[in-house]
Design an enzyme around this catalytic site. Structure first.
Site, PDB file in Angstrom:
ATOM      1  N   ALA A   1      55.567 -14.243 -92.542  1.00  0.00           N
ATOM      2  CA  ALA A   1      54.145 -13.999 -92.779  1.00  0.00           C
ATOM      3  C   ALA A   1      53.840 -12.503 -92.730  1.00  0.00           C
ATOM      4  O   ALA A   1      53.217 -11.968 -93.656  1.00  0.00           O
ATOM      5  CB  ALA A   1      53.299 -14.754 -91.750  1.00  0.00           C
TER       6      ALA A   1
ATOM      7  N   LEU B   1      55.292 -10.712 -95.728  1.00  0.00           N
ATOM      8  CA  LEU B   1      54.468 -10.969 -96.915  1.00  0.00           C
ATOM      9  C   LEU B   1      53.207 -10.115 -96.896  1.00  0.00           C
ATOM     10  O   LEU B   1      52.902  -9.427 -97.876  1.00  0.00           O
ATOM     11  CB  LEU B   1      54.092 -12.454 -96.977  1.00  0.00           C
ATOM     12  CG  LEU B   1      53.040 -12.845 -98.009  1.00  0.00           C
ATOM     13  CD1 LEU B   1      53.529 -12.566 -99.427  1.00  0.00           C
ATOM     14  CD2 LEU B   1      52.644 -14.307 -97.836  1.00  0.00           C
ATOM     15  N   TYR B   2      52.482 -10.138 -95.798  1.00  0.00           N
ATOM     16  CA  TYR B   2      51.214  -9.406 -95.745  1.00  0.00           C
ATOM     17  C   TYR B   2      51.424  -7.905 -95.858  1.00  0.00           C
ATOM     18  O   TYR B   2      50.682  -7.228 -96.569  1.00  0.00           O
ATOM     19  CB  TYR B   2      50.443  -9.751 -94.471  1.00  0.00           C
ATOM     20  CG  TYR B   2      50.181 -11.238 -94.323  1.00  0.00           C
ATOM     21  CD1 TYR B   2      49.889 -12.042 -95.431  1.00  0.00           C
ATOM     22  CD2 TYR B   2      50.248 -11.862 -93.084  1.00  0.00           C
ATOM     23  CE1 TYR B   2      49.668 -13.393 -95.308  1.00  0.00           C
ATOM     24  CE2 TYR B   2      50.008 -13.217 -92.945  1.00  0.00           C
ATOM     25  CZ  TYR B   2      49.722 -13.986 -94.061  1.00  0.00           C
ATOM     26  OH  TYR B   2      49.506 -15.337 -93.923  1.00  0.00           O
ATOM     27  N   ARG B   3      52.426  -7.381 -95.184  1.00  0.00           N
ATOM     28  CA  ARG B   3      52.686  -5.935 -95.269  1.00  0.00           C
ATOM     29  C   ARG B   3      53.105  -5.548 -96.686  1.00  0.00           C
ATOM     30  O   ARG B   3      52.666  -4.518 -97.211  1.00  0.00           O
ATOM     31  CB  ARG B   3      53.740  -5.506 -94.248  1.00  0.00           C
ATOM     32  CG  ARG B   3      53.305  -5.651 -92.800  1.00  0.00           C
ATOM     33  CD  ARG B   3      52.055  -4.864 -92.496  1.00  0.00           C
ATOM     34  NE  ARG B   3      51.845  -4.809 -91.040  1.00  0.00           N
ATOM     35  CZ  ARG B   3      50.694  -4.533 -90.482  1.00  0.00           C
ATOM     36  NH1 ARG B   3      49.622  -4.296 -91.222  1.00  0.00           N
ATOM     37  NH2 ARG B   3      50.579  -4.502 -89.174  1.00  0.00           N
TER      38      ARG B   3
ATOM     39  N   PHE C   1      48.523  -5.233 -96.709  1.00  0.00           N
ATOM     40  CA  PHE C   1      47.607  -5.508 -95.608  1.00  0.00           C
ATOM     41  C   PHE C   1      47.828  -4.520 -94.470  1.00  0.00           C
ATOM     42  O   PHE C   1      48.958  -4.169 -94.144  1.00  0.00           O
ATOM     43  CB  PHE C   1      47.774  -6.947 -95.101  1.00  0.00           C
ATOM     44  CG  PHE C   1      47.037  -7.952 -95.943  1.00  0.00           C
ATOM     45  CD1 PHE C   1      45.794  -8.433 -95.554  1.00  0.00           C
ATOM     46  CD2 PHE C   1      47.589  -8.409 -97.133  1.00  0.00           C
ATOM     47  CE1 PHE C   1      45.116  -9.349 -96.334  1.00  0.00           C
ATOM     48  CE2 PHE C   1      46.916  -9.329 -97.918  1.00  0.00           C
ATOM     49  CZ  PHE C   1      45.677  -9.802 -97.521  1.00  0.00           C
TER      50      PHE C   1
END
Length: 184
Positions: free
Chosen positions: A150, A153-155, A159
């Site tokens: 997670a 993915l976000y980085r 994000f």
């Protein structure tokens, strides 16, 4: 493996809510006894402005879900966001800009056995592709050194930190609240 990402209408989301919440429960390792409460909560989100939902399907059925809507002060999560910012001495001027114009990525989950195939990225990008806000916000459980799929993915999607180690009243785990400038 072959997967399809498909946008749901609100009625489709409502009908599929029990199955989608089961994906959430398995992916988040929550107790099954929250099922009925979460189904009702998810169905309540259908009326939120900007509501949008996607699913990932495979031959075996639905294996992933993502949905969200425009952030609003009448939402409990927005209240938690504001509480968290106050606890950290904010909100700053930049944080106020974000709080006033965000799309809440309420949920994004892929069944554990289907993770690692790029479905989370497809769901994330598809959901936020044309989101009607300047920013996207989400929360995710904290893990040491951000060492899970997670956070990766976000980085990779851009994000950044809004609040770290936030404690929600109904979950003992600390959460990170992350934000991204749209479009991704």
């Amino acid at each position: 493996m072959s997967f399809e990402i498909r946008r749901l209408t609100p009625p489709e989301f409502s009908v599929l809510a029990p199955q989608l919440v089961e994906i959430y429960i398995e992916a988040m390792n929550y107790r099954p006894d929250i099922l009925h409460n979460r189904i009702a909560s998810w169905r309540n989100d259908l009326i939120r402005p900007g509501f949008s939902a996607l699913i990932a399907t495979h031959d075996n059925g639905t294996v992933g879900v993502a949905y969200g809507f425009l952030g609003s002060p009448d939402n409990w999560w927005d209240a938690e966001l504001r509480r968290g910012l106050r606890l950290q001495g904010g909100p700053t001027e930049k944080q106020w800009d974000i709080v006033r114009n965000y799309f809440e990525l309420a949920e994004i989950h892929v069944l554990p056995q289907y993770q690692g195939h790029g479905l989370g990225k497809q769901l994330l990008e598809g959901l936020l592709w044309n989101a009607p806000a300047r920013y996207a916000l989400l929360s995710t459980p904290e893990v040491p050194n951000e060492d899970n799929g997670a956070f990766r993915l976000y980085r990779s999607a851009g994000f950044f930190d809004i609040i770290r180690n936030h404690r929600y009243p109904a979950d003992a785990r600390p959460f990170a609240i992350l934000g991204a400038t749209l479009p991704l």
